[in-house]
Write an enzyme that holds these catalytic residues in place. Structure first.
Site, mmCIF file in Angstrom:
data_model
loop_
_atom_site.group_PDB
_atom_site.id
_atom_site.type_symbol
_atom_site.label_atom_id
_atom_site.label_comp_id
_atom_site.label_asym_id
_atom_site.label_seq_id
_atom_site.Cartn_x
_atom_site.Cartn_y
_atom_site.Cartn_z
ATOM 1 N N LYS A 71 0.792 -1.231 0.000
ATOM 2 C CA LYS A 71 0.000 0.000 0.000
ATOM 3 C C LYS A 71 0.826 1.284 0.000
ATOM 4 C CE LYS A 71 -4.199 -1.936 2.045
ATOM 5 N NZ LYS A 71 -5.247 -1.778 3.085
ATOM 6 N N ASP A 108 -10.321 2.590 1.409
ATOM 7 C CA ASP A 108 -10.528 2.128 2.783
ATOM 8 C C ASP A 108 -11.172 3.213 3.641
ATOM 9 O OD1 ASP A 108 -9.528 -0.454 2.531
ATOM 10 O OD2 ASP A 108 -7.464 0.160 2.941
#
Length: 284
Positions: A71, A108
């Site tokens: 990420k 997210d």
């Protein structure tokens, strides 16, 4: 939305990746949307292999979902990232434009907000976060939108405490820190977000109060966690990891395909089926 012209590909990358439910969710969306020429796969890719994977992509690729440990490692490979991704220095979504541009985003954070709102949590006067990893920073970014008061982060080291306070300063959140030994005090907050690995909060389950607020436990397997089970038994609302996974995947599908509204219900059903019917509803 009808089938796209020509083959289009997407995938989830990470290491390990075999447990990922993303293929189930995205494929369910494609089926519901009639995108017969779209495929979604999973690839075990670590940080060292990521640049080579990118070099091998052709114009059929529409997007990528990223999990740990990629990420942050992906950012130098991109042409730009969204403000949301920049706010936490974390990308979980890459979208490829027709001109070959690679743009990173983070679903997210809005996925957390959407999952909470689906369960009726629009605002919180204060909150507590258990843990201090990458998911915890995303939790702080989500709380920046819905929490009007302080957020207490329960962590295991002074370094982690410094990191969380640093994220709070960048995100405009009043973050206070406390030692993990005091984590049971988190349950006094009206909203508790548990971001720790499986088993970490099991020892806290016996400390759930008689009238708890809302628990958001980001795990989806194994589910329910011991903490989520005890919380539900005490009558407190529980938001689970599958709630988060589905909502962030809905946003990914919309970004990658350009569809206006991804099929939330079909994607949730696919996720629950993939988990053998063990959905995130510890409230039942």
């Amino acid at each position: 939305m009808t089938s796209a012209e020509g083959r289009r590909r997407a995938a989830v990358l990470g290491s390990p990746i075999g447990h990922s439910l993303s293929p189930d969710l995205h494929r369910a969306a494609y089926a519901e949307l009639g995108l017969r020429d779209w495929s979604y796969e999973r690839f075990d890719v670590d940080e060292a292999a990521l640049p080579g994977f990118f070099e091998g992509l052709d114009p059929t690729w529409a997007g990528l979902s990223l999990t740990m440990p990629l990420k942050r490692a992906v950012i130098p490979l991109l042409d730009g990232i969204s403000d949301t991704a920049a706010s936490v220095g974390t990308v979980n979504t890459v979208v490829f434009s027709e001109d070959g541009r690679r743009t990173g985003d983070n679903t997210d954070i809005p996925g957390m907000v959407a999952a909470l709102r689906e369960r009726g949590v629009e605002k919180a006067e204060s909150a507590a976060v258990l843990g201090a990893g990458a998911t915890a920073s995303s939790a702080l970014a989500a709380l920046a939108e819905i929490c009007t008061g302080p957020v207490t982060a329960y962590v295991r080291s002074a370094a982690r405490a410094d990191e969380m306070r640093g994220w709070g300063e960048r995100l405009g959140v009043d973050v206070r820190t406390a030692d993990w030994a005091m984590a049971a005090e988190a349950f006094r907050a009206p909203l508790v977000i548990a971001t720790t690995p499986a088993g970490t909060t099991d020892a806290l389950a016996d400390d759930v109060p008689a009238t708890p607020g809302t628990l958001f436990d980001v795990l989806y397997e194994p589910w329910p966690t011991r903490l989520a089970s005890r919380w539900a038994e005490a009558g407190g609302p529980v938001v689970g990891g599958l709630d988060l996974l589905v909502h962030q995947a809905v946003l990914q599908v919309e970004l990658m395909t350009g569809c206006v509204e991804a099929p939330l219900a079909a994607m949730r059903a696919a996720g629950e089926a993939a988990l053998g019917g063990r959905g995130p509803d510890a409230r039942a």
